[in-house]
Design a protein around this motif. Structure first.
Motif, PDB file in Angstrom:
ATOM      1  N   ILE A  35       0.910  -0.987   0.131  1.00  0.00           N
ATOM      2  CA  ILE A  35      -0.173  -0.058   0.119  1.00  0.00           C
ATOM      3  C   ILE A  35       0.726   1.212   0.153  1.00  0.00           C
ATOM      4  O   ILE A  35       2.452   1.027   0.186  1.00  0.00           O
ATOM      5  CB  ILE A  35      -0.861   0.000   1.274  1.00  0.00           C
ATOM      6  CG1 ILE A  35       0.115   0.131   2.823  1.00  0.00           C
ATOM      7  CG2 ILE A  35      -1.893  -1.449   0.706  1.00  0.00           C
ATOM      8  CD1 ILE A  35      -1.005   0.522   3.567  1.00  0.00           C
ATOM      9  N   ALA A  36       0.354   2.794  -0.208  1.00  0.00           N
ATOM     10  CA  ALA A  36       1.071   3.674  -0.512  1.00  0.00           C
ATOM     11  C   ALA A  36      -0.135   4.297   0.513  1.00  0.00           C
ATOM     12  O   ALA A  36      -1.566   4.666  -0.014  1.00  0.00           O
ATOM     13  CB  ALA A  36       0.848   4.378  -1.175  1.00  0.00           C
ATOM     14  N   PHE A  37       0.521   5.048   1.357  1.00  0.00           N
ATOM     15  CA  PHE A  37      -0.225   6.403   2.211  1.00  0.00           C
ATOM     16  C   PHE A  37       0.135   7.778   1.903  1.00  0.00           C
ATOM     17  O   PHE A  37       1.508   7.697   1.953  1.00  0.00           O
ATOM     18  CB  PHE A  37       0.313   6.370   3.280  1.00  0.00           C
ATOM     19  CG  PHE A  37       0.416   7.267   4.549  1.00  0.00           C
ATOM     20  CD1 PHE A  37       1.197   8.055   4.898  1.00  0.00           C
ATOM     21  CD2 PHE A  37      -0.920   7.584   4.993  1.00  0.00           C
ATOM     22  CE1 PHE A  37       0.560   9.478   5.899  1.00  0.00           C
ATOM     23  CE2 PHE A  37      -1.160   8.843   5.055  1.00  0.00           C
ATOM     24  CZ  PHE A  37      -0.557   9.847   6.015  1.00  0.00           C
ATOM     25  N   HIS A  38      -0.795   8.092   0.664  1.00  0.00           N
ATOM     26  CA  HIS A  38      -0.419   9.764   0.575  1.00  0.00           C
ATOM     27  C   HIS A  38      -0.008  10.797   1.388  1.00  0.00           C
ATOM     28  O   HIS A  38      -0.353  11.751   1.121  1.00  0.00           O
ATOM     29  CB  HIS A  38      -1.632   9.977  -1.048  1.00  0.00           C
ATOM     30  CG  HIS A  38      -1.708   8.486  -1.292  1.00  0.00           C
ATOM     31  ND1 HIS A  38      -1.053   8.339  -2.562  1.00  0.00           N
ATOM     32  CD2 HIS A  38      -2.599   7.657  -1.089  1.00  0.00           C
ATOM     33  CE1 HIS A  38      -0.838   7.441  -3.430  1.00  0.00           C
ATOM     34  NE2 HIS A  38      -1.933   6.788  -3.010  1.00  0.00           N
ATOM     35  N   GLY A  39      -1.733  10.776   2.407  1.00  0.00           N
ATOM     36  CA  GLY A  39      -1.060  12.082   3.350  1.00  0.00           C
ATOM     37  C   GLY A  39      -2.256  12.257   4.076  1.00  0.00           C
ATOM     38  O   GLY A  39      -3.344  11.214   4.039  1.00  0.00           O
ATOM     39  N   VAL A  40      -2.525  13.444   4.600  1.00  0.00           N
ATOM     40  CA  VAL A  40      -3.328  13.637   5.276  1.00  0.00           C
ATOM     41  C   VAL A  40      -4.085  15.063   5.042  1.00  0.00           C
ATOM     42  O   VAL A  40      -3.083  16.359   4.868  1.00  0.00           O
ATOM     43  CB  VAL A  40      -2.805  14.186   7.077  1.00  0.00           C
ATOM     44  CG1 VAL A  40      -4.261  14.541   7.928  1.00  0.00           C
ATOM     45  CG2 VAL A  40      -1.670  12.543   6.832  1.00  0.00           C
ATOM     46  N   HIS A  41      -5.494  15.610   5.185  1.00  0.00           N
ATOM     47  CA  HIS A  41      -5.793  16.735   5.062  1.00  0.00           C
ATOM     48  C   HIS A  41      -6.643  17.217   6.382  1.00  0.00           C
ATOM     49  O   HIS A  41      -7.228  15.744   7.058  1.00  0.00           O
ATOM     50  CB  HIS A  41      -6.951  16.481   4.092  1.00  0.00           C
ATOM     51  CG  HIS A  41      -6.953  16.748   2.713  1.00  0.00           C
ATOM     52  ND1 HIS A  41      -7.019  17.290   1.658  1.00  0.00           N
ATOM     53  CD2 HIS A  41      -5.147  16.895   2.259  1.00  0.00           C
ATOM     54  CE1 HIS A  41      -6.421  16.720   0.344  1.00  0.00           C
ATOM     55  NE2 HIS A  41      -5.101  17.216   0.639  1.00  0.00           N
ATOM     56  N   LEU A  42      -6.459  18.364   6.736  1.00  0.00           N
ATOM     57  CA  LEU A  42      -7.237  18.671   7.690  1.00  0.00           C
ATOM     58  C   LEU A  42      -8.740  19.548   6.986  1.00  0.00           C
ATOM     59  O   LEU A  42      -8.008  20.628   6.825  1.00  0.00           O
ATOM     60  CB  LEU A  42      -6.314  19.543   9.036  1.00  0.00           C
ATOM     61  CG  LEU A  42      -7.626  20.622   9.939  1.00  0.00           C
ATOM     62  CD1 LEU A  42      -8.031  19.235  11.260  1.00  0.00           C
ATOM     63  CD2 LEU A  42      -6.356  21.681  10.051  1.00  0.00           C
ATOM     64  N   ARG A  43      -9.755  19.129   7.206  1.00  0.00           N
ATOM     65  CA  ARG A  43     -10.695  20.015   6.722  1.00  0.00           C
ATOM     66  C   ARG A  43     -12.035  20.225   8.064  1.00  0.00           C
ATOM     67  O   ARG A  43     -12.513  20.005   8.868  1.00  0.00           O
ATOM     68  CB  ARG A  43     -11.398  19.018   5.754  1.00  0.00           C
ATOM     69  CG  ARG A  43     -12.544  18.754   5.362  1.00  0.00           C
ATOM     70  CD  ARG A  43     -12.805  17.552   3.756  1.00  0.00           C
ATOM     71  NE  ARG A  43     -14.231  17.759   3.383  1.00  0.00           N
ATOM     72  CZ  ARG A  43     -14.560  17.455   2.200  1.00  0.00           C
ATOM     73  NH1 ARG A  43     -13.360  16.772   1.987  1.00  0.00           N
ATOM     74  NH2 ARG A  43     -16.073  17.968   1.439  1.00  0.00           N
ATOM     75  N   LYS A  44     -12.355  21.767   7.297  1.00  0.00           N
ATOM     76  CA  LYS A  44     -13.785  22.116   7.581  1.00  0.00           C
ATOM     77  C   LYS A  44     -14.868  22.622   6.519  1.00  0.00           C
ATOM     78  O   LYS A  44     -14.631  22.712   5.613  1.00  0.00           O
ATOM     79  CB  LYS A  44     -13.161  23.478   8.620  1.00  0.00           C
ATOM     80  CG  LYS A  44     -14.727  23.975   9.600  1.00  0.00           C
ATOM     81  CD  LYS A  44     -13.925  25.776  10.202  1.00  0.00           C
ATOM     82  CE  LYS A  44     -13.137  25.217  11.045  1.00  0.00           C
ATOM     83  NZ  LYS A  44     -12.129  26.713  11.319  1.00  0.00           N
ATOM     84  N   ASP A  45     -16.089  21.677   7.383  1.00  0.00           N
ATOM     85  CA  ASP A  45     -16.871  21.557   6.516  1.00  0.00           C
ATOM     86  C   ASP A  45     -17.985  22.406   7.122  1.00  0.00           C
ATOM     87  O   ASP A  45     -18.002  23.137   8.221  1.00  0.00           O
ATOM     88  CB  ASP A  45     -17.756  20.244   6.052  1.00  0.00           C
ATOM     89  CG  ASP A  45     -16.689  19.052   5.937  1.00  0.00           C
ATOM     90  OD1 ASP A  45     -16.645  19.279   3.988  1.00  0.00           O
ATOM     91  OD2 ASP A  45     -15.532  18.357   5.225  1.00  0.00           O
TER      92      ASP A  45
END
Length: 283
Positions: free
Chosen positions: A120-130
């Motif tokens: 597998i590949a871990f692509h990254g992280v988003h911090l998100r405010k909806d």
């Protein structure tokens, strides 16, 4: 016509290789602890597993949460109150060690590799405010993602999420088994939308709302979901919601061009300064 046939042959060949590779790799899949195997079995059954940071018990969780709340406090307040469709505010935080360390926890990677069935590949992280929105658009529409044949995305609630804050919602895969009539009806509707998404009324005409699964939960709720093979969406909300999103695929994925958003400049990117622990945002 010739190009269409050529493309179809190439696709079938690629799919055949994918399944052969999964079969070959099955003997090399990492061993899982009992509770982790329960997560895997739930993912295989319905495409989604809901757990918590406390139940996962990773040593890196505390520092990751501290970093998440700090970054939330640094987010600028957007001037979007006047808009009918308020897009989410997203920061890419893959470059911060607290987030990366959590995303590559060995037990987590083992669960995901067992589900995806290949390295597998871990692509990254988003911090998100909806933000609060009254109408369905974007990821508030029912959709499936396209990065790979199997994808695991992790959604982590940073504050308590109730109906008013718009919980994640999905259709259990047991309701729409592959090649069932309901599966074809839903994905035909999705195809007609050019894969941009379908609204509640269109889904309701196939699967009654009583069968949809919502995922409210307290801060620290962790949702693992195969966003390719599970029809899902965020629900409309009257209050804002803050989350972390992490993305995992096969290495390499079928569509690597769709994965670069987790580390490139698509969104505000937060990185450590070279000389200190201060953060900077690059655009």
């Amino acid at each position: 016509m010739f190009n269409a046939i050529k493309h179809k042959i190439a696709t079938l060949s690629s799919d055949f290789k994918y399944y052969v590779d999964r079969w070959k790799h099955s003997r090399n899949l990492p061993a899982l602890e009992g509770s982790d195997r329960n997560i895997l079995n739930t993912l295989k059954k319905d495409g989604v597993c809901v757990t918590t940071l406390a139940d996962l018990g990773f040593n890196s969780s505390s520092e990751m949460l501290k970093a998440a709340y700090h970054q939330l406090s640094q987010m600028e307040n957007p001037t979007n109150e006047h808009l009918n469709e308020r897009l989410p505010q997203i920061y890419t935080v893959t470059g911060l060690p607290e987030f990366y360390a959590w995303g590559v926890e060995k037990r987590l990677l083992n669960i995901i590799e067992n589900y995806i069935g290949l390295p597998i590949a871990f692509h990254g992280v988003h911090l998100r405010k909806d933000f609060k929105n009254a109408n369905q658009f974007g990821t508030l529409l029912w959709h499936s993602d396209a990065e790979d044949r199997r994808i695991i995305k992790i959604i982590m609630y940073l504050h308590d999420v109730e109906e008013k804050t718009g919980p994640f919602q999905y259709l259990p895969r047991s309701l729409t088994p592959f090649f069932s009539w309901d599966y074809f009806r839903l994905y035909y509707k999705l195809w007609k939308s050019s894969y941009m998404g379908i609204d509640d009324e269109e889904v309701k005409s196939v699967i009654p709302k009583s069968a949809w699964k919502s995922c409210p939960g307290p801060a620290g709720t962790v949702i693992l979901v195969d966003t390719k093979n599970t029809l899902h969406h965020g629900t409309v909300r009257t209050e804002d919601r803050s989350t972390l999103f992490l993305c995992y695929t096969t290495n390499p994925p079928e569509r690597p061009d769709l994965c670069t958003q987790y580390w490139d400049d698509t969104y505000h990117r937060v990185e450590l300064c070279s000389a200190s622990d201060a953060v900077k945002v690059s655009t």
